[in-house]
Design an enzyme around this catalytic site. Structure first.
Site, PDB file in Angstrom:
ATOM      1  CE  LYS A 135      -2.757   2.201   4.954  1.00  0.00           C
ATOM      2  NZ  LYS A 135      -2.652   1.318   3.761  1.00  0.00           N
ATOM      3  CB  SER A 149      -0.943   0.016   1.212  1.00  0.00           C
ATOM      4  OG  SER A 149      -0.210   0.152   2.415  1.00  0.00           O
TER       5      SER A 149
END
Length: 281
Positions: free
Chosen positions: A128, A58
C-alpha cells in the site's frame, strides 16, 4: 652457475620433470559455483532487495496485478523509517487477508522463493501507499480531498482514474485519525477497491500498521519489462506545511525539557551564591 642452478631447480625429484597441477574439471567446479550463487542470492534477499508479486488491483494504476516489484530491505537496517508517499510492503498486521485465496506453490517454487529468485507465494504480505506517519492526523470527509495535518493532498497523479480520494460509505471511508508513534496509516491507490487502514479500524491496531511489520519500500517495477519503472514519492507529499503537526508534537515533547532548564538556572545561581557567602565567612 646461475643458469645451471635454474635448470636444476626446474627438475623434479630425482631429475624427473615436474608434474603440472591438474586443473579441476568444469563439472566438479559447477556445484561450488552454484552453492556460492545460492548463498549470494539468499544474502541479497535477506539484507538488500527482495522481489514481490502484486496479487490484487488495490494499487492500480500505479501497480497492476501480476507486476513484480523490487523492495529495498537495506535502508531499514540503518534506521530508515517509512515516509509519506512511499509504496511499502508489510506483513499482515492483524488478519487483513482473512478470506483471501491462498496460493499453493510447488516444491520448486518454494525453493526459488526461499532464496529470493521468485516472489514468495506463501508469505502474507500486503502493499500500500503510506499516507500518514507517527504524529500525523489523517482525515477524509465526503468524497475528498484527503487531508494530512489539515493539508489537502493533490493525489490525481496516482489515484485510480475515476476514483474519488475518499470513499463515501459508513464502513470506514469517512474518518479522522491520529497516527501513534511507531505506526503508519496506509491506503491503496485504487481507493474504491482497497481494503486498507480505513477498513481495518476494528483490529487491535485500529487500522494502523506497526513500523516493525514493514518489510521495505518498493522502489522499482521489475517485471514485465514493458512496465519497468521507478516508484518515486509524489510531489504532493513535499508540499509546505505538511509537517506542521509533527513539528507541534516535537515542540510539545521539547517543552518539559525547556521548563526543566528554566527552573534549573535560578536554582544553580542561588546555590552558587550560597557557596560564595559561606566562603567569605
Amino acid at each position: 652457475m646461475a643458469g645451471e642452478r635454474n635448470g636444476t631447480e626446474e627438475q623434479g625429484s630425482g631429475g624427473t620433470p615436474p608434474k603440472s597441477k591438474k586443473q579441476r574439471s568444469f563439472w566438479k567446479e559447477l556445484p561450488i559455483l552454484i552453492g556460492i550463487a545460492l548463498v549470494l542470492a539468499l544474502l541479497i534477499k535477506t539484507f538488500l532487495v527482495q522481489a514481490f508479486s502484486i496479487p490484487s488491483d488495490s494499487m492500480q494504476n500505479t501497480l497492476q496485478q501480476g507486476d513484480r516489484v523490487l523492495v529495498d530491505k537495506l535502508t531499514p537496517w540503518f534506521g530508515s523509517k517509512p515516509e509519506r508517499g512511499e509504496v511499502v510492503v508489510f506483513h499482515d498486521p492483524d488478519n487483513w487477508l482473512a478470506g483471501e485465496p491462498t496460493a499453493n506453490p510447488n516444491a520448486l517454487q518454494k525453493a526459488l522463493s526461499w532464496i529470493g529468485l521468485m516472489p514468495s507465494a506463501e508469505e502474507k504480505d500486503l502493499i500500500k501507499r503510506v499516507i500518514g506517519v507517527g504524529g500525523d492526523t489523517v482525515s477524509c470527509k465526503g468524497s475528498g480531498p484527503l487531508r494530512v495535518n489539515g493539508k489537502a493532498l493533490n493525489d490525481a497523479s496516482f489515484v485510480y482514474a475515476g476514483n474519488t480520494p475518499c470513499s463515501v460509505d459508513d464502513q470506514g471511508g469517512q474518518f479522522s485519525v491520529k497516527v501513534p508513534k511507531g505506526y503508519i496509516w496506509v491506503m491503496g491507490d485504487h481507493r474504491q477497491n482497497s481494503r486498507d487502514s480505513r477498513y481495518n479500524q476494528s483490529d487491535k491496531h485500529n487500522g494502523m500498521v506497526p513500523v516493525s511489520k514493514v518489510v521495505g519500500r518498493a522502489i522499482v517495477i521489475a517485471w514485465p519489462i514493458t512496465r519497468w519503472d521507478t516508484l518515486p514519492i509524489p510531489d504532493t507529499f513535499d508540499q509546505p506545511g505538511l509537517n506542521n503537526q509533527s513539528s507541534a508534537s516535537a515542540a510539545l515533547s521539547a517543552a518539559p525539557n525547556a521548563l526543566a532548564l528554566a527552573g534549573a538556572v535560578p536554582a544553580a545561581l542561588w546555590r552558587r551564591r550560597r557557596i560564595a557567602v559561606a566562603e567569605t565567612r
